[in-house]
Motif scaffolding. Structure first.
Motif, mmCIF file in Angstrom:
data_model
loop_
_atom_site.group_PDB
_atom_site.id
_atom_site.type_symbol
_atom_site.label_atom_id
_atom_site.label_comp_id
_atom_site.label_asym_id
_atom_site.label_seq_id
_atom_site.Cartn_x
_atom_site.Cartn_y
_atom_site.Cartn_z
ATOM 1 N N CYS A 227 -1.918 -3.995 -0.279
ATOM 2 C CA CYS A 227 -2.788 -4.186 -1.442
ATOM 3 C C CYS A 227 -3.724 -2.985 -1.541
ATOM 4 O O CYS A 227 -4.916 -3.134 -1.804
ATOM 5 C CB CYS A 227 -3.572 -5.480 -1.273
ATOM 6 S SG CYS A 227 -4.168 -6.213 -2.797
ATOM 7 N N GLY A 228 -3.161 -1.818 -1.316
ATOM 8 C CA GLY A 228 -3.971 -0.606 -1.286
ATOM 9 C C GLY A 228 -4.361 -0.123 -2.664
ATOM 10 O O GLY A 228 -4.049 -0.752 -3.683
ATOM 11 N N PRO A 229 -5.051 1.013 -2.713
ATOM 12 C CA PRO A 229 -5.461 1.570 -4.003
ATOM 13 C C PRO A 229 -4.263 1.834 -4.909
ATOM 14 O O PRO A 229 -3.178 2.197 -4.438
ATOM 15 C CB PRO A 229 -6.159 2.879 -3.610
ATOM 16 C CG PRO A 229 -6.567 2.685 -2.188
ATOM 17 C CD PRO A 229 -5.523 1.815 -1.569
ATOM 18 N N LEU A 230 -4.462 1.641 -6.192
ATOM 19 C CA LEU A 230 -3.395 1.900 -7.155
ATOM 20 C C LEU A 230 -3.246 3.397 -7.368
ATOM 21 O O LEU A 230 -4.241 4.087 -7.629
ATOM 22 C CB LEU A 230 -3.714 1.229 -8.494
ATOM 23 C CG LEU A 230 -3.619 -0.298 -8.525
ATOM 24 C CD1 LEU A 230 -4.271 -0.837 -9.780
ATOM 25 C CD2 LEU A 230 -2.175 -0.730 -8.437
ATOM 26 N N PRO A 231 -2.041 3.928 -7.271
ATOM 27 C CA PRO A 231 -1.858 5.362 -7.525
ATOM 28 C C PRO A 231 -1.973 5.664 -9.014
ATOM 29 O O PRO A 231 -1.658 4.820 -9.863
ATOM 30 C CB PRO A 231 -0.435 5.623 -7.011
ATOM 31 C CG PRO A 231 0.265 4.311 -7.152
ATOM 32 C CD PRO A 231 -0.782 3.257 -6.902
ATOM 33 N N ALA A 232 -2.436 6.876 -9.310
ATOM 34 C CA ALA A 232 -2.500 7.279 -10.720
ATOM 35 C C ALA A 232 -1.098 7.379 -11.300
ATOM 36 O O ALA A 232 -0.850 6.994 -12.454
ATOM 37 C CB ALA A 232 -3.226 8.614 -10.846
ATOM 38 N N ALA A 273 -11.555 5.311 -6.752
ATOM 39 C CA ALA A 273 -10.519 5.601 -5.743
ATOM 40 C C ALA A 273 -9.312 4.683 -5.901
ATOM 41 O O ALA A 273 -8.590 4.425 -4.935
ATOM 42 C CB ALA A 273 -11.093 5.490 -4.331
ATOM 43 N N GLY A 274 -9.094 4.174 -7.115
ATOM 44 C CA GLY A 274 -7.932 3.329 -7.379
ATOM 45 C C GLY A 274 -8.065 1.902 -6.905
ATOM 46 O O GLY A 274 -7.098 1.143 -6.970
ATOM 47 N N ARG A 275 -9.244 1.501 -6.426
ATOM 48 C CA ARG A 275 -9.439 0.142 -5.920
ATOM 49 C C ARG A 275 -9.654 -0.819 -7.083
ATOM 50 O O ARG A 275 -10.582 -0.652 -7.872
ATOM 51 C CB ARG A 275 -10.611 0.080 -4.956
ATOM 52 C CG ARG A 275 -10.370 0.807 -3.642
ATOM 53 C CD ARG A 275 -11.568 0.616 -2.716
ATOM 54 N NE ARG A 275 -11.295 1.160 -1.394
ATOM 55 C CZ ARG A 275 -11.559 2.413 -1.032
ATOM 56 N NH1 ARG A 275 -12.091 3.243 -1.914
ATOM 57 N NH2 ARG A 275 -11.283 2.826 0.185
#
Length: 323
Positions: A227-232, A273-275
């Motif tokens: 469930c990490g940061p979403l990539p751009a 940071a994509g969170r």
């Protein structure tokens, strides 16, 4: 939600809904309340977790001799782990209740899901007491851990619990004597309860949970859902941009220009940071401010005026060393 009554209230309460075409305008207080609670944004992690949970529940349905396969939702803080956990739990609860309504005249509702928080400094006895508290199982001070565990296993099985959600699992440290005993308790419960276990943990691969003999046992049974940061960007897809669009489509602002937030996707990705947790807080807080100051729109300037959680702020505005 760590008691059955609280969980049932959460699972059966109708979620808030975005404004629908043709609906009369909502009052200021209604719109503030809406942005405070807001809708659950379907992130890739939620979709993956729902798919995995459904498959593992079917896989383990008739398994008798060993512990059923489990899942660990992992990722950094503010990544939406608990939101994903609760969303899947609610979906399971509602699906089971629709398929298995209580008999006419019965006052006992189905208990398909249990939600337990690992208490700080958990021992095996305090953790199993949390399991007991969820279903209101009486626990006397003189009862031993074994007696409480037996009562929990009997009651959970009789109640038909099929999915056990355990949050804050990173609070366990199997390297300590107390942590090892607590980890052994969880292993015992997974083998005695006919349920699928799903854990939520902050960056599990960086904690002691996967080390040593006990860690190897957990790693051999648990599937990780990141469930990490979403990539751009991800290949040809733009998952972060898609989530921003979804959030914007659910706003209830009178003068907001559609497409504004997706245009600022690079800025929003750098800022959060994509969170997903930081992102939804940023946009919801900007929406509430826009309602309160009557501007009714979100701009880059209004986004920049919002002060986020310390983790996001320190990453967005790193401290610079002075000479």
């Amino acid at each position: 939600m760590t008691t059955w009554q609280g969980w049932q209230r959460f699972a059966t309460t109708e979620p808030v809904v975005p404004p629908q075409p043709g609906d009369p305008p909502r009052s200021m207080e209604e719109r503030l309340a809406y942005h405070s609670s807001f809708v659950t944004i379907r992130t890739p992690a939620i979709h993956t977790l729902a798919t995995q949970v459904r498959a593992l529940m079917i896989l383990g349905r008739h398994q008798q001799t060993t512990a059923r396969p489990s899942l660990i939702v992992t990722g950094p803080a503010a990544a939406g782990k608990t939101t994903a956990l609760l969303n899947v739990g609610r979906t399971c609860h509602l699906a089971h209740s629709r398929k298995n309504p209580p008999p006419p005249g019965s006052t006992h509702a189905a208990v398909p899901v249990a939600y337990v928080l690992v208490p700080p400094g958990a021992t095996a006895k305090t953790l199993v007491t949390e399991f007991a508290r969820y279903l209101g199982i009486p626990v006397a001070a003189r009862m031993t851990q074994t007696q409480i565990t037996d009562a929990v296993c009997h009651t959970y099985t009789a109640a038909g619990v099929q999915l056990v959600l355990i949050d804050e699992i990173h609070r366990l440290n199997p390297r300590t004597t107390t942590g090892a005993q607590t980890a052994d308790l969880l292993k015992d419960l997974t083998e005695r309860l006919p349920a699928t276990f799903v854990y939520a943990d902050i960056s599990v691969t960086d904690t002691p949970l996967f080390t040593g003999v006990r860690g190897a046992q957990l790693a051999g049974r648990a599937t990780l859902v990141d469930c990490g940061p979403l990539p751009a960007r991800q290949a040809t897809r733009q998952p972060f941009h898609d989530v921003i669009t979804d959030i914007e489509n659910n706003l209830d602002l009178q003068r907001h220009t559609p497409g504004t937030l997706p245009r600022h996707a690079p800025y929003l990705h750098q800022r959060t940071a994509g969170r997903i947790g930081s992102l939804t807080r940023l946009i919801r807080q900007a929406a509430i401010t826009a309602i309160c100051d009557s501007t009714e729109r979100i701009t880059k300037r209004s986004l920049d005026a919002v002060q986020l959680d310390h983790l996001a702020e320190t990453q967005h505005r790193p401290h610079t060393r002075t000479r």
